[in-house]
Design an enzyme around this catalytic site. Structure first.
Site, short mmCIF file in Angstrom:
data_model
loop_
_atom_site.label_atom_id
_atom_site.label_comp_id
_atom_site.label_asym_id
_atom_site.label_seq_id
_atom_site.Cartn_x
_atom_site.Cartn_y
_atom_site.Cartn_z
N GLY A 195 -4.59 -4.38 -3.62
CA GLY A 195 -5.61 -3.36 -3.77
C GLY A 195 -4.92 -2.06 -4.11
CG HIS A 196 -2.83 -1.69 -6.97
ND1 HIS A 196 -1.82 -1.77 -6.04
CD2 HIS A 196 -2.74 -2.82 -7.71
CE1 HIS A 196 -1.15 -2.90 -6.23
NE2 HIS A 196 -1.70 -3.55 -7.23
CE LYS A 216 2.42 -2.59 -4.34
NZ LYS A 216 2.16 -2.20 -2.94
N GLY A 273 -0.04 14.05 -3.21
CA GLY A 273 -1.49 13.90 -3.23
C GLY A 273 -1.84 12.67 -4.05
CB THR A 316 -6.57 -10.62 1.55
OG1 THR A 316 -6.07 -11.66 0.68
CG2 THR A 316 -5.49 -9.58 1.76
N GLY A 329 5.36 11.95 -4.05
CA GLY A 329 3.91 12.10 -4.13
C GLY A 329 3.42 13.14 -3.13
CB THR A 335 1.76 -12.37 0.44
OG1 THR A 335 0.70 -12.94 -0.34
CG2 THR A 335 2.92 -11.97 -0.47
CB THR A 348 -8.01 -5.85 -0.59
OG1 THR A 348 -7.19 -5.43 -1.67
CG2 THR A 348 -8.52 -7.26 -0.87
CE LYS A 359 0.62 10.17 -7.61
NZ LYS A 359 0.88 11.26 -6.68
CG ASP A 380 -1.82 -1.25 1.24
OD1 ASP A 380 -2.23 -1.70 0.16
OD2 ASP A 380 -2.05 -1.77 2.34
CD GLN A 387 0.54 -9.11 -2.85
OE1 GLN A 387 1.13 -9.70 -3.74
NE2 GLN A 387 -0.71 -8.73 -3.00
P1 GDP Z 1 -0.74 0.22 -3.59
O1 GDP Z 1 -1.35 -1.05 -3.10
O2 GDP Z 1 0.74 0.27 -3.37
O3 GDP Z 1 -1.09 0.51 -5.02
O4 GDP Z 1 -1.35 1.39 -2.71
P2 GDP Z 1 -2.89 1.59 -2.30
O5 GDP Z 1 -3.63 2.10 -3.49
O6 GDP Z 1 -3.40 0.39 -1.60
O7 GDP Z 1 -2.75 2.70 -1.19
C1 GDP Z 1 -2.18 3.94 -1.46
C2 GDP Z 1 -3.25 5.04 -1.24
O8 GDP Z 1 -2.62 6.28 -1.17
C3 GDP Z 1 -4.26 5.14 -2.35
O9 GDP Z 1 -5.51 5.50 -1.79
C4 GDP Z 1 -3.73 6.27 -3.23
O10 GDP Z 1 -4.74 6.98 -3.92
C5 GDP Z 1 -3.09 7.15 -2.20
N1 GDP Z 1 -1.89 7.89 -2.64
C6 GDP Z 1 -0.90 7.48 -3.47
N2 GDP Z 1 0.07 8.41 -3.53
C7 GDP Z 1 -0.31 9.43 -2.69
C8 GDP Z 1 0.28 10.65 -2.29
O11 GDP Z 1 1.38 11.01 -2.68
N3 GDP Z 1 -0.43 11.42 -1.39
C9 GDP Z 1 -1.65 11.03 -0.90
N4 GDP Z 1 -2.26 11.83 -0.03
N5 GDP Z 1 -2.23 9.88 -1.26
C10 GDP Z 1 -1.57 9.08 -2.13
P1 IMO Z 2 -0.89 -4.28 -2.19
O1 IMO Z 2 -0.50 -4.81 -3.54
C1 IMO Z 2 -0.90 -4.83 2.14
C2 IMO Z 2 -0.96 -8.97 3.62
C3 IMO Z 2 -2.22 -9.42 4.34
C4 IMO Z 2 -1.62 -10.43 5.31
C5 IMO Z 2 -0.51 -11.07 4.47
C6 IMO Z 2 -0.91 -12.41 3.84
O2 IMO Z 2 -2.18 -3.53 -2.18
O3 IMO Z 2 0.24 -3.54 -1.56
P2 IMO Z 2 -2.47 -13.03 1.78
O4 IMO Z 2 -3.94 -12.84 1.57
O5 IMO Z 2 -1.61 -12.41 0.74
O6 IMO Z 2 -2.12 -14.47 2.01
O7 IMO Z 2 -2.16 -12.28 3.17
O8 IMO Z 2 -0.19 -10.15 3.46
N1 IMO Z 2 -1.19 -8.40 2.27
C7 IMO Z 2 -1.14 -7.10 1.97
N2 IMO Z 2 -0.93 -6.03 2.77
N3 IMO Z 2 -1.04 -4.66 0.82
C8 IMO Z 2 -1.20 -5.72 0.00
O9 IMO Z 2 -1.20 -5.62 -1.35
C9 IMO Z 2 -1.31 -7.01 0.58
N4 IMO Z 2 -1.50 -8.26 0.07
C10 IMO Z 2 -1.42 -9.11 1.13
O10 IMO Z 2 -2.83 -8.35 5.01
O11 IMO Z 2 -1.01 -9.78 6.39
MG MG Z 3 -2.81 -1.68 -1.77
#
Ligand code: GDP
Ligand code: IMO
Ligand code: MG
Length: 428
Positions: free
Chosen positions: A40-41, A16, A414, A128, A412, A238, A299, A18, A13, A223
């Site tokens: 979850g992106h 990635k 925003g 998850t 980043g 994971t 997610t 963005k 999270d 991840q």
């Molecule tokens: P990912 O799994 O690595 O793709 O990240 P996620 O989407 O799960 O979580 C990142 C969150 O931060 C998302 O809601 C993005 O819209 C938000 N985001 C990404 N870059 C920035 C940033 O530079 N500033 C802010 N405020 N939010 C950001």
């Molecule tokens: P993104 O791509 C954050 C975590 C789960 C749990 C562990 C194992 O959005 O960064 P799994 O279902 O993969 O067997 O769960 O990994 N986990 C994540 N945490 N971001 C993710 O993906 C994740 N994918 C799995 O919360 O601790």
């Molecule tokens: Mg994510």
């Protein structure tokens, strides 16, 4: 032209999605190489917000060929659910390619994932619940079902039968659940086969040809480094390899064709699920980061655990992945703190250590050693170059760069696609 890897440096999270979307218009292919719909992106383009789980983030960029690589585990109902949702919003998804060798998540994988967690009680990993671990376990045990098996019904039934022989013992005798029949699994799989057929390809061949023709291929990790089954905080990880090595095995692109490794790192740290997290804040400061950073899972909706930036983790990610560039995200979330602690080393049982401890016991005992950097109050969301940032924010970026082992090439400020401070080109 090169292949480029983009991956997470911490526990996921980092933003990635963005970052991939940002590079979208400069690349030709975006390949997801590991994980499945545990990812979850969230991607924000103008007023539109997209939540992707299984599809590569490059699907949102016109002209890009999105690819689901052989290293991914595919839940077909999720795949078509996401495609339908994007189609309904006018996104062209027609170029998607799916590796014939990717493994399929079956209904029994989802069941086993959830029941196994329930049986673990307090020792649960906090997965998850999407069936990810059990599907990779079957892949390694050589009883998995792959995309290509959908097109030979006899083989498909044989494979499901083989897998169910073990699974039904486990489900009925250990977990007290009902047995699953070959018919129900094969019917579910086959209901998607014809729709999937035109997308299926030998993606290793497609990608090799693309690189030969000078196309740019971005390998997008799900991840992150500390969730890697080999290099992460095992067993709280994971079941795939999100690290740079996994980009090769999960796509069939050899290391000699990879030329950059971009690691996305948050300006603080978050983690979802169980496991050690040295800089975690269990107090009002953690609550403030969670609220101001909107740190709730894309997610599962779970609140993310929050803490300060950990440069031991970042240095480790730089080393394990051979990072050439960091993209530092969510700097805007830190606006308004008078001083910002940054972890520079750990105290492990009285000893100062600057590298990731060798053992998990060592990591569980690690206490953060902090340095305190000055904060800033100005709204930084409209900054587009380093000099637009307040002096203290510039110093924060520079300090993190110096302690983390690779240059910060973008920041980043925003969630929006253009809310980014570009320092140097990420494509070299
Ligand atoms: P990912 O799994 O690595 O793709 O990240 P996620 O989407 O799960 O979580 C990142 C969150 O931060 C998302 O809601 C993005 O819209 C938000 N985001 C990404 N870059 C920035 C940033 O530079 N500033 C802010 N405020 N939010 C950001
Ligand atoms: P993104 O791509 C954050 C975590 C789960 C749990 C562990 C194992 O959005 O960064 P799994 O279902 O993969 O067997 O769960 O990994 N986990 C994540 N945490 N971001 C993710 O993906 C994740 N994918 C799995 O919360 O601790
Ligand atoms: Mg994510």
């Amino acid at each position: 032209m090169p292949a480029i890897v983009l991956l997470g440096a911490q526990w996921g999270d980092e933003g990635k999605g963005k970052a991939t979307d940002l590079l979208g218009s400069s690349v030709d292919y975006v390949v997801k190489y590991n994980g499945g719909n545990n990812a979850g992106h969230t991607i924000v383009i103008g007023d539109e917000k997209y939540a992707l789980h299984l599809l590569p983030s490059g699907i949102l960029t016109p002209g890009v060929v999105p690819v689901i690589g052989n290293g991914v585990v595919v839940d077909l109902s999720v795949l078509f659910g996401e495609l339908d949702a994007l189609d309904a919003r006018g996104v062209d998804t027609s170029r998607l390619l799916v590796s014939a060798s990717a493994h399929l998540i079956a209904p029994y994988h989802r069941t086993i994932d959830k029941v196994a967690e329930r049986f673990l009680g307090d020792a649960r990993l906090g997965t998850t619940g999407r069936g990810i671990g059990p599907t990779y376990a079957d892949k390694m045990s050589r009883v998995g079902v792959r995309v290509q098996d959908l097109f030979d019904e006899k083989i498909l039934r044989q494979k499901i039968e083989g897998a169910l022989e073990q699974k039904n013992h486990l489900l009925v005798k250990v977990y007290n659940r009902r047995a699953i029949t070959v018919d129900e699994v094969s019917e579910e799989f086959l209901s998607y086969a014809e729709r999937l057929r035109p997308m299926v390809a030998d993606t290793t061949l497609v990608l090799a040809a693309a690189l030969d023709q000078g196309r740019i291929v971005l390998l997008e990790g799900g991840q992150a480094t500390l969730l890697d089954v080999d290099h992460g905080t095992y067993p709280f990880v994971t079941s795939s390899n999100p690290t740079a090595g996994g980009a090769c095995t999960g796509s069939g692109i050899p290391p000699t064709r990879i030329d950059r490794v971009i690691a996305v790192v948050k300006a603080y740290t978050t983690r979802v699920g169980s496991g050690p997290f040295p800089t975690e804040l269990r107090d009002a400061d953690g609550e403030r980061l969670r609220t101001e950073g909107a740190e709730f899972g894309t997610t599962t909706g779970r609140p993310r655990r929050c803490g300060w930036y950990d440069s031991v983790v970042a240095r480790y990610a730089a080393r394990i992945n051979g990072v050439t560039d960091f993209v530092l995200t969510k700097l805007d979330v830190l606006t308004g703190w008078e001083r910002i602690p940054v972890c520079v080393a750990y105290d492990v049982d009285g000893e100062r250590v600057e590298e990731m401890p060798m053992t998990q016991t060592g990591f569980h005992h690690a206490r953060p050693v902090y340095e305190f950097l000055d904060g800033w109050d100005e709204d930084i969301s409209s900054a587009r170059s380093l000099s637009d940032l307040p002096k203290a924010a510039q110093a924060y970026v520079t300090a993190l760069e110096e302690m983390s082992g690779a240059p910060v090439s973008a920041v980043g400020v925003g969630p929006g696609r253009d809310e980014t401070v570009q320092i140097r080109s990420l494509l070299g």
